[in-house]
Design a protein around this motif. Structure first.
Motif, short mmCIF file in Angstrom:
data_model
loop_
_atom_site.label_atom_id
_atom_site.label_comp_id
_atom_site.label_asym_id
_atom_site.label_seq_id
_atom_site.Cartn_x
_atom_site.Cartn_y
_atom_site.Cartn_z
N LYS A 39 0.80 -1.23 0.00
CA LYS A 39 0.00 0.00 0.00
C LYS A 39 0.83 1.28 0.00
N ARG A 40 2.08 1.24 0.52
CA ARG A 40 2.82 2.48 0.69
C ARG A 40 4.18 2.47 -0.02
N GLU A 41 5.04 1.52 0.31
CA GLU A 41 6.42 1.54 -0.20
C GLU A 41 6.86 0.14 -0.62
N LEU A 42 7.59 0.10 -1.72
CA LEU A 42 8.17 -1.17 -2.18
C LEU A 42 9.59 -0.89 -2.67
N ASP A 43 10.56 -1.56 -2.07
CA ASP A 43 11.97 -1.44 -2.47
C ASP A 43 12.48 -2.81 -2.90
N LEU A 44 12.96 -2.89 -4.13
CA LEU A 44 13.45 -4.15 -4.69
C LEU A 44 14.93 -4.04 -5.00
N ALA A 45 15.72 -4.99 -4.50
CA ALA A 45 17.15 -5.07 -4.80
C ALA A 45 17.37 -6.41 -5.50
N LEU A 74 19.26 -2.30 -9.29
CA LEU A 74 19.69 -3.46 -10.06
C LEU A 74 21.19 -3.45 -10.30
N ASP A 75 21.73 -4.65 -10.53
CA ASP A 75 23.06 -4.76 -11.10
C ASP A 75 22.97 -4.28 -12.55
N GLU A 76 23.94 -3.48 -12.99
CA GLU A 76 23.84 -2.90 -14.33
C GLU A 76 24.09 -3.92 -15.44
N ARG A 77 25.04 -4.85 -15.20
CA ARG A 77 25.40 -5.81 -16.24
C ARG A 77 25.53 -7.22 -15.64
N PRO A 78 24.40 -7.85 -15.29
CA PRO A 78 24.48 -9.20 -14.74
C PRO A 78 25.02 -10.18 -15.78
N GLY A 79 26.03 -10.93 -15.39
CA GLY A 79 26.64 -11.86 -16.33
C GLY A 79 27.33 -11.19 -17.49
N GLY A 80 27.63 -9.90 -17.35
CA GLY A 80 28.30 -9.16 -18.42
C GLY A 80 27.37 -8.58 -19.46
N MET A 114 13.37 -7.91 -1.31
CA MET A 114 12.37 -6.87 -1.52
C MET A 114 11.67 -6.56 -0.20
N ARG A 115 11.45 -5.28 0.06
CA ARG A 115 10.63 -4.84 1.18
C ARG A 115 9.32 -4.32 0.62
N ALA A 116 8.22 -4.90 1.08
CA ALA A 116 6.89 -4.47 0.67
C ALA A 116 6.15 -4.02 1.94
N ASP A 117 6.16 -2.71 2.18
CA ASP A 117 5.66 -2.16 3.44
C ASP A 117 6.41 -2.83 4.60
N GLY A 118 5.72 -3.57 5.45
CA GLY A 118 6.37 -4.17 6.61
C GLY A 118 6.74 -5.62 6.44
N LEU A 291 31.12 -13.84 -0.83
CA LEU A 291 31.22 -13.56 0.61
C LEU A 291 31.95 -12.26 0.91
N THR A 292 32.85 -11.82 0.02
CA THR A 292 33.70 -10.68 0.37
C THR A 292 33.68 -9.52 -0.62
N ALA A 293 33.00 -9.64 -1.76
CA ALA A 293 33.06 -8.55 -2.75
C ALA A 293 31.69 -8.13 -3.29
N ASN A 294 30.71 -9.02 -3.31
CA ASN A 294 29.38 -8.70 -3.82
C ASN A 294 28.49 -8.12 -2.74
N ARG A 295 27.42 -7.44 -3.15
CA ARG A 295 26.31 -7.19 -2.23
C ARG A 295 25.41 -8.41 -2.28
N GLU A 296 25.23 -9.04 -1.14
CA GLU A 296 24.42 -10.24 -1.00
C GLU A 296 23.64 -10.16 0.30
N LEU A 297 22.58 -10.94 0.39
CA LEU A 297 21.80 -10.98 1.62
C LEU A 297 21.30 -12.39 1.90
N GLY A 298 21.44 -12.81 3.15
CA GLY A 298 20.91 -14.09 3.60
C GLY A 298 20.33 -13.96 4.99
#
Length: 334
Positions: A39-45, A74-80, A114-118, A291-298
């Motif tokens: 209903k309010r905010e959606l952030d997608l990575a 977004l990543d600008e060039r996934p897989g090149g 992705m964050r969709a509201d709460g 583990l040491t160079a990318n932006r990742e989330l778990g």
């Protein structure tokens, strides 16, 4: 009255519980529903988004048209290769805010969240057709307030290309590296959290992974076997001979680990089960870059229906996978 109160508490906890979604079993409908109810905010990575999932682009566009603030990073060039122009066109025409992650900040913007509201969606899979129809993927949907707030904070920093200290984060963030010479801090905690999980195992480790090349993870698994832990490693049949998975899997098999390969599904998952009681899932392959160079989330799960479903699915995959043949040791018994 007590019975009514008990039922109320039960259903409240059920609604608040983490939910695990499994691909390809669950399809994409739950994700479209999550977007539609925002209903309010959606952030997608996200790392990769192709026109095979144009339905999700249309869902985000519709959310924007009904007044939701929608931001996509977004990543600008996934897989090149550049992101799919058709997806970007749908988003742009609807007024969705889209940015590409700064290449000066991360080797790859490999996150899937992705964050969709709460509510927060954390996944192993990209937004492609195969991610929901041909791959083994795991996705977690949660409304844990601390996790949602932490993702929001990190997304804001990534949106503005700012570094952020995350060494004591509740979620599992990459990159784990020291930022700044003058006032150094750790940007992530991923390798430490993964190695701590392996070190905590007492009986059994089951790893279902797309990528396995990190030497610290390899040595931690050797240490686990030395103290009597059963180590099982599961990958795609197509990865048997690959340098990205198969080579280290073979090395582990030679040291006593059990290795199997799954037919029929591509194992794109990144998950680890510890003694059947704790689990990791996220976007991190077990590689140095992830583990040491990318932006990742778990995230780490402890107990509950989501963990139980993850355990059951991973064990079922293991049961139907084919064992890797170990090379004979010593004289061949002809």
């Amino acid at each position: 009255m007590r019975r009514i109160l008990a039922l109320f508490l039960f259903f409240a906890l059920a609604l608040a519980a983490d939910r695990l979604y499994v691909a390809p079993d669950d399809g994409v409908g739950y994700l479209r529903s999550l977007v539609q109810h925002t209903k309010r905010e959606l952030d997608l990575a996200l790392y990769l988004w192709t026109r095979g999932r144009l339905d999700l682009a249309e869902a985000l566009a519709e959310a924007r048209r009904r007044g939701v603030r929608v931001r996509v990073l977004l990543d600008e060039r996934p897989g090149g290769e550049p992101q799919d122009p058709r997806v970007l066109q749908v988003l742009k025409e609807a007024g969705v805010e889209v940015r590409f992650s700064s290449p000066l900040r991360f080797a790859h913007y490999h996150i899937k969240a992705m964050r969709a509201d709460g509510r927060l969606w954390i996944s192993t899979g990209n937004w492609t057709r195969s991610s929901f129809s041909k791959n083994r993927e795991y996705s977690l949907v949660t409304d844990r307030e601390d996790w949602v707030a932490e993702f929001k904070k990190v997304f804001e920093a990534d949106w503005e290309a700012r570094a952020l200290a995350l060494d004591d984060a509740k979620l599992v963030w990459s990159p784990e590296r020291v930022y700044s010479v003058f006032r150094p801090f750790w940007e992530g905690n991923a390798k430490r959290r993964v190695l701590e999980l392996i070190a905590s195992a007492q009986r059994d480790l089951l790893i279902e992974q797309n990528g396995l090349t990190d030497e610290d993870v390899f040595n931690a698994l050797l240490d686990a076997m030395d103290r009597g832990v059963r180590v099982r490693v599961l990958g795609s049949a197509s990865a048997r001979e690959s340098n990205y998975f198969g080579r280290m899997a073979k090395r582990l098999a030679e040291e006593g680990a059990e290795v199997r390969y799954l037919e029929g599904l591509k194992v794109h998952a990144k998950a680890m089960l510890v003694d059947g009681r704790r689990a990791f899932l996220g976007s991190q392959n077990f590689t140095p870059t992830a583990l040491t160079a990318n932006r990742e989330l778990g995230a780490v799960l402890e107990g509950g229906p989501a963990l139980e479903r993850l355990r059951a699915t991973m064990e079922a995959d293991w049961a139907r996978a084919r064992p890797a043949l170990r090379p004979p040791r010593g004289p061949v018994p002809w």
